[in-house]
Design an enzyme around this catalytic site. Structure first.
Site, mmCIF file in Angstrom:
data_model
loop_
_atom_site.group_PDB
_atom_site.id
_atom_site.type_symbol
_atom_site.label_atom_id
_atom_site.label_comp_id
_atom_site.label_asym_id
_atom_site.label_seq_id
_atom_site.Cartn_x
_atom_site.Cartn_y
_atom_site.Cartn_z
ATOM 1 N N HIS A 257 15.744 -63.657 13.221
ATOM 2 C CA HIS A 257 14.711 -63.241 14.455
ATOM 3 C C HIS A 257 15.473 -63.790 15.615
ATOM 4 O O HIS A 257 16.335 -64.965 15.578
ATOM 5 C CB HIS A 257 13.460 -64.221 14.160
ATOM 6 N N ASP A 308 7.603 -59.608 8.782
ATOM 7 C CA ASP A 308 7.624 -58.161 8.440
ATOM 8 C C ASP A 308 8.200 -58.575 6.812
ATOM 9 O O ASP A 308 7.622 -57.377 6.030
ATOM 10 C CB ASP A 308 8.774 -57.309 8.840
HETATM 11 N N1 CMC Z 1 20.487 -59.460 7.411
HETATM 12 C C1 CMC Z 1 21.908 -59.541 7.506
HETATM 13 N N2 CMC Z 1 22.395 -59.966 8.522
HETATM 14 C C2 CMC Z 1 21.549 -60.332 9.553
HETATM 15 C C3 CMC Z 1 20.317 -60.012 9.609
HETATM 16 C C4 CMC Z 1 19.615 -59.447 8.600
HETATM 17 N N3 CMC Z 1 18.538 -59.120 8.664
HETATM 18 N N4 CMC Z 1 19.857 -60.484 10.896
HETATM 19 C C5 CMC Z 1 20.965 -60.633 11.611
HETATM 20 N N5 CMC Z 1 21.791 -60.902 10.838
HETATM 21 C C6 CMC Z 1 23.210 -61.266 11.302
HETATM 22 C C7 CMC Z 1 23.857 -59.980 12.057
HETATM 23 O O1 CMC Z 1 24.535 -59.095 11.374
HETATM 24 C C8 CMC Z 1 24.761 -60.959 12.918
HETATM 25 O O2 CMC Z 1 25.936 -61.303 12.274
HETATM 26 P P1 CMC Z 1 27.414 -61.267 13.113
HETATM 27 O O3 CMC Z 1 27.300 -62.225 14.230
HETATM 28 O O4 CMC Z 1 28.414 -61.580 12.029
HETATM 29 O O5 CMC Z 1 27.694 -59.984 13.355
HETATM 30 C C9 CMC Z 1 24.118 -62.127 13.136
HETATM 31 O O6 CMC Z 1 23.076 -62.315 12.197
HETATM 32 C C10 CMC Z 1 23.150 -62.124 14.622
HETATM 33 O O7 CMC Z 1 22.251 -60.843 14.544
HETATM 34 P P2 CMC Z 1 21.758 -60.010 15.774
HETATM 35 O O8 CMC Z 1 21.399 -58.774 15.033
HETATM 36 O O9 CMC Z 1 22.774 -59.838 16.811
HETATM 37 O O10 CMC Z 1 20.516 -60.773 16.145
HETATM 38 P P3 CMC Z 1 19.368 -60.334 17.060
HETATM 39 O O11 CMC Z 1 19.006 -61.588 17.611
HETATM 40 O O12 CMC Z 1 20.008 -59.266 18.016
HETATM 41 O O13 CMC Z 1 18.429 -59.471 16.302
HETATM 42 C C11 CMC Z 1 16.802 -59.011 14.693
HETATM 43 C C12 CMC Z 1 17.351 -60.071 15.653
HETATM 44 C C13 CMC Z 1 15.339 -59.367 14.291
HETATM 45 C C14 CMC Z 1 16.881 -57.725 15.392
HETATM 46 C C15 CMC Z 1 17.634 -59.066 13.402
HETATM 47 O O14 CMC Z 1 17.719 -60.312 12.707
HETATM 48 C C16 CMC Z 1 17.542 -58.144 12.508
HETATM 49 O O15 CMC Z 1 17.822 -56.801 12.731
HETATM 50 N N6 CMC Z 1 16.720 -58.175 11.459
HETATM 51 C C17 CMC Z 1 16.423 -57.315 10.507
HETATM 52 C C18 CMC Z 1 15.109 -56.277 11.340
HETATM 53 C C19 CMC Z 1 14.062 -57.121 11.059
HETATM 54 O O16 CMC Z 1 13.570 -57.791 10.102
HETATM 55 N N7 CMC Z 1 13.166 -56.944 12.169
HETATM 56 C C20 CMC Z 1 11.720 -57.553 12.298
HETATM 57 C C21 CMC Z 1 11.853 -58.816 13.279
HETATM 58 S S1 CMC Z 1 10.538 -59.967 13.428
HETATM 59 C C22 CMC Z 1 9.145 -59.149 13.692
HETATM 60 C C23 CMC Z 1 9.248 -57.767 14.810
HETATM 61 O O17 CMC Z 1 9.384 -58.016 15.614
HETATM 62 O O18 CMC Z 1 8.584 -56.795 14.451
#
Ligand code: CMC
Length: 371
Positions: A257, A308
């Site tokens: 998140h 989610d």
């Molecule tokens: N699985 C594996 N690795 C992850 C995940 C995950 N679900 N989420 C983040 N990471 C890793 C990512 O690969 C990155 O690693 P590195 O720095 O080595 O490249 C690091 O953690 C930071 O991730 P980010 O994508 O830059 O983080 P963000 O703050 O931009 O994104 C997020 C937040 C929610 C989009 C992301 O965690 C994600 O894509 N999660 C999976 C999709 C998801 O469950 N979305 C629902 C969000 S909550 C409810 C909503 O808004 O609908």
């Protein structure tokens, strides 16, 4: 310095919702989400978000009555829905029907606060009817007429399944709606506020929000979670499956998140519901697999489940088709979108940030013949 994804950038002042990512706390208008999930109802939360305080008995009754009385869709809209391709994605349908509804709205020409509250009430009441009607239409069934004697959650399950839901199912969905109702400047709410800040109408701002919620990094994640659990199949397959995902550097949907750096407080309730529904259905494997995935993702990545993750197994056990999971998120979040749109209108300034220009400079124009 530009912050990629506007991380930690404060882009609005609001009294609606506070997300404390360090402590894992979520507050709607001063009330902790745990108290609301355990003691409130979705209808009461709608009032709280829009009017900034809990309703009195009379006010509670009034908003519940309005939300019950406004469920039906205009016949013309239902007729148009029957012309949609049966393969249409339910989020596309929701987005398109909200656009249509603006043309039939009785207050279309009035942008005053009272009219906007009436429009928000109609949209909140009609979202479940749109989603359930679409599922009936695409499966060749008659669209079920909404019942006015049921609350929003129970009526949705009734319209979708054609039978009265049992108590645990109706209560579980009601709590899920409370948990998803608002979340500060999440992507779809921000989109709604940007649109509203141009002083466009509420329907247009909601259409922008629906399109934004649809993405797999936002509301679309719950559908991806259940698809993954179905592919995994059995608890014994969890470990090799997740390890392979890590090796392939794939994201595990339902984890991580932007704001929470500890457990998402909403996940606690959804995890409990997933377990309870599993016991009631006599099929606990979805819960067991989810627990195992959660353990492995935390061990390897230090990431927590978000809203989610467990909502996926909850909706699946409620017998809801997978592509309706994200529309259910929208059925709840419309309350938060409306609250933010109303707040934006009440103290508006156009939202118009800048971009840092990184492109070339001072190029000489070359005519087409000389390129
Ligand atoms: N699985 C594996 N690795 C992850 C995940 C995950 N679900 N989420 C983040 N990471 C890793 C990512 O690969 C990155 O690693 P590195 O720095 O080595 O490249 C690091 O953690 C930071 O991730 P980010 O994508 O830059 O983080 P963000 O703050 O931009 O994104 C997020 C937040 C929610 C989009 C992301 O965690 C994600 O894509 N999660 C999976 C999709 C998801 O469950 N979305 C629902 C969000 S909550 C409810 C909503 O808004 O609908």
């Amino acid at each position: 310095m530009v912050k990629a994804g506007l991380e930690d950038v404060v882009a609005a002042s609001s009294t609606i919702c506070d997300v404390n990512g360090k402590e894992g706390r979520l507050i709607y208008q001063g009330y902790d989400i745990h108290d609301l999930a355990q003691q409130s109802t979705f209808e009461e939360v709608v009032y709280l978000l829009w009017f900034g305080r809990l309703p009195t008995k009379v006010e509670q009754e009034a908003i519940s009555n309005e939300l019950r009385a406004n469920r039906r869709l205009p016949d013309e809209v239902l007729k148009i829905m029957r012309l949609f391709p049966k393969t249409a994605n339910p989020m596309e349908v929701l987005r398109t029907v909200v656009s249509l509804l603006s043309m039939w709205d009785l207050d279309a020409a009035d942008d005053g606060r009272e009219a906007n509250i009436r429009k928000a009430t109609r949209l909140t009441a009609q979202f479940p009817t749109i989603v359930a009607s679409w599922d009936n239409i695409r499966n060749g069934r008659q669209a079920v007429t909404p019942r006015e004697d049921l609350n929003l959650a129970a009526n949705f399950l009734y319209m979708l399944q054609g039978t009265m839901p049992d108590e645990l199912s109706a209560t579980s969905l009601d709590i899920a709606l409370i948990l998803h109702a608002d979340h500060e400047l999440n992507a779809s709410t921000f989109a709604a506020r940007v649109a509203a800040a141009t002083l466009t109408d509420i329907h247009s701002a909601v259409v922008a929000a629906i399109g934004t919620l649809k993405g797999p990094l936002h509301g679309g994640a719950n559908q991806e979670v259940i698809k993954m659990l179905i592919k995994i199949g059995e608890p014994a397959n969890v470990e090799p499956y997740i390890k392979r995902m890590f090796e392939e550097h794939k994201k595990v949907m339902g984890f991580g998140h932007r704001v929470y750096k500890t457990e998402d407080p909403r996940a606690w309730h959804l995890r409990k519901m997933s377990q309870e529904l599993g016991v009631q259905c006599g099929e606990t494997k979805w819960y067991e697999m989810s627990r195992k995935v959660e353990e492995l993702v935390f061990q390897d990545k230090g990431l927590y489940a978000n809203v989610d993750f467990y909502s996926a197994s909850v909706y699946y056990m409620l017998g809801i088709p997978i592509d309706l999971f994200t529309p259910i998120f929208a059925m709840s979040r419309i309350s938060g979108w409306a609250a933010h749109i109303l707040e934006q209108y009440a103290n508006n300034r156009l939202i118009r940030p800048r971009a840092e220009y990184m492109g070339p400079a001072n190029l000489s124009y070359v005519s087409l013949d000389n390129r």
